[in-house]
Design a protein around this motif. Sequence first.
Motif, short mmCIF file in Angstrom:
data_model
loop_
_atom_site.label_atom_id
_atom_site.label_comp_id
_atom_site.label_asym_id
_atom_site.label_seq_id
_atom_site.Cartn_x
_atom_site.Cartn_y
_atom_site.Cartn_z
N LEU A 1 -18.22 14.05 20.25
CA LEU A 1 -18.59 14.87 21.39
C LEU A 1 -17.94 16.25 21.33
CD1 LEU A 1 -20.13 14.95 24.05
CD2 LEU A 1 -18.13 13.95 25.18
N SER A 2 -16.72 16.30 20.83
CA SER A 2 -16.04 17.60 20.75
C SER A 2 -16.78 18.55 19.80
CB SER A 2 -14.59 17.43 20.29
OG SER A 2 -14.52 16.81 19.02
N LEU A 3 -17.28 18.02 18.70
CA LEU A 3 -18.05 18.84 17.76
C LEU A 3 -19.38 19.25 18.37
CD1 LEU A 3 -18.54 20.12 15.00
CD2 LEU A 3 -19.35 17.90 14.20
N ASP A 4 -20.05 18.33 19.04
CA ASP A 4 -21.34 18.65 19.66
C ASP A 4 -21.19 19.73 20.72
OD1 ASP A 4 -22.77 16.88 18.10
OD2 ASP A 4 -22.64 15.23 19.54
N ARG A 5 -20.09 19.71 21.45
CA ARG A 5 -19.87 20.74 22.46
C ARG A 5 -19.64 22.10 21.81
NH1 ARG A 5 -16.26 17.43 27.07
NH2 ARG A 5 -18.07 16.37 27.97
N ALA A 6 -18.90 22.13 20.71
CA ALA A 6 -18.71 23.39 20.00
C ALA A 6 -20.06 23.90 19.46
CB ALA A 6 -17.73 23.18 18.85
N LYS A 7 -20.88 23.00 18.96
CA LYS A 7 -22.20 23.40 18.46
C LYS A 7 -23.07 23.95 19.58
CE LYS A 7 -22.58 20.19 14.53
NZ LYS A 7 -23.31 19.01 13.99
N GLN A 8 -22.93 23.37 20.77
CA GLN A 8 -23.76 23.83 21.89
C GLN A 8 -23.40 25.26 22.28
OE1 GLN A 8 -26.31 22.39 22.77
NE2 GLN A 8 -26.84 22.82 24.90
N VAL A 9 -22.13 25.59 22.22
CA VAL A 9 -21.72 26.97 22.49
C VAL A 9 -22.29 27.90 21.42
CG1 VAL A 9 -19.76 28.55 22.71
CG2 VAL A 9 -19.64 26.26 23.71
N ARG A 10 -22.26 27.45 20.18
CA ARG A 10 -22.85 28.27 19.10
C ARG A 10 -24.34 28.44 19.29
NH1 ARG A 10 -22.27 26.51 12.86
NH2 ARG A 10 -23.54 24.77 13.63
N ARG A 11 -25.03 27.39 19.70
CA ARG A 11 -26.48 27.50 19.92
C ARG A 11 -26.79 28.62 20.90
NH1 ARG A 11 -26.09 21.71 20.28
NH2 ARG A 11 -26.82 20.74 18.34
N PHE A 12 -26.02 28.68 21.98
CA PHE A 12 -26.24 29.74 22.98
C PHE A 12 -26.09 31.11 22.33
CE2 PHE A 12 -24.13 32.85 25.69
CZ PHE A 12 -25.07 33.01 26.70
N LEU A 13 -25.03 31.30 21.56
CA LEU A 13 -24.76 32.60 20.95
C LEU A 13 -25.82 32.98 19.94
CD1 LEU A 13 -20.91 32.12 20.47
CD2 LEU A 13 -22.02 33.54 22.21
N VAL A 14 -26.22 32.03 19.12
CA VAL A 14 -27.25 32.30 18.11
C VAL A 14 -28.59 32.60 18.78
CG1 VAL A 14 -28.56 31.28 16.20
CG2 VAL A 14 -26.08 30.97 16.31
N PHE A 15 -28.90 31.86 19.83
CA PHE A 15 -30.14 32.10 20.59
C PHE A 15 -30.16 33.53 21.15
CE2 PHE A 15 -32.55 32.04 24.59
CZ PHE A 15 -33.79 31.63 24.11
N LYS A 16 -28.98 34.05 21.48
CA LYS A 16 -28.88 35.40 22.04
C LYS A 16 -28.77 36.47 20.96
CE LYS A 16 -29.00 34.32 26.42
NZ LYS A 16 -30.10 34.77 27.31
N GLY A 17 -28.88 36.07 19.69
CA GLY A 17 -28.98 37.06 18.63
C GLY A 17 -27.76 37.23 17.74
N ILE A 18 -26.72 36.43 17.93
CA ILE A 18 -25.55 36.54 17.06
C ILE A 18 -25.83 35.78 15.77
CG2 ILE A 18 -23.09 36.09 16.81
CD1 ILE A 18 -23.81 38.16 18.97
N PRO A 19 -25.69 36.43 14.60
CA PRO A 19 -25.95 35.73 13.33
C PRO A 19 -25.08 34.49 13.18
CG PRO A 19 -25.75 38.10 12.98
CD PRO A 19 -25.32 37.85 14.40
N GLN A 20 -25.67 33.41 12.75
CA GLN A 20 -24.95 32.14 12.67
C GLN A 20 -23.79 32.18 11.70
OE1 GLN A 20 -27.20 28.54 13.18
NE2 GLN A 20 -26.09 27.50 11.55
#
Length: 269
Positions: free
Chosen positions: A212-231
């Motif tokens: 779950l800790s990894l999935d939560r970190a990934k979810q924060v990244r998803r938001f940032l990438v969706f907003k245009g930050i390169p992965q």
Amino acid sequence: MKTFFVYLTLFFCLTLFSQEQFSVYFETNKYELNNKEKIKLASWIEQNKTSKIVAINGYTDEVGSTGYNDTLAFKRVQYIFNNIKEKVAIREDYKSISVGENFKQSVIQSENRRATIYFILEKDISRENEILGIVEEVIIPDDAPLHEKISLAKVGTKIILKNINFYQNTFAITPESNGALYDLLFVLQNNPNLKIQIQGHICCIDLDRRNLSLDRAKQVRRFLVFKGIPQHRITVTGFGTTKPIYEIPEANEEQAAANRRVEIEILSK
């Protein structure tokens, strides 16, 4: 008995690669230089008036007892110091230390009777702490806004992202987390060279079996990438409950909330 005396800023100075070094040599049982070596030292001083000394190490040969050699090496260092002080800048925090038989003697005895000056050239003085391996402690106010924390942070610094919360036992981010997410987004947008690792942590249990800790970190990244930050600027990891702030099981909900967190680590700026 083999021995030498070291007068140095930091013990690990001996292993640094970015320092320059210069040696002068003494006659047997002497702590003053002969005329040839005096001229050599004077020439070095003239050429290095804008350099900065970080260590002066004194060495002896095998002749004499340990105590005698320690004293002799110390006198050699003091002699050099007295000849260069006020002529070449010297760090104020250097110390004396006797290393004893850690000194690997040369088979040529005359090479062991020396004092070695470790120094930094003028062009490298701005990198002095980096060269010496000194990590400056950066105090980041806990109540500072995220952009200020990022500005103060160095590579390797970890920053807790406050007010990022998830629905219980899920990686779904709660609506009240939007402010913190957009703060992070704006920081990444305004610092195009900034790369971070998002680190997830959970509380209350011994093992993060569901990652779950990894999935939560990934979810924060998803938001940032969706907003245009390169992965490629964002890596993620989950630590589960392996790096708690408070011991598990926590004593109260306040401790649990502190353990249940998202952090970022500065990878590059």
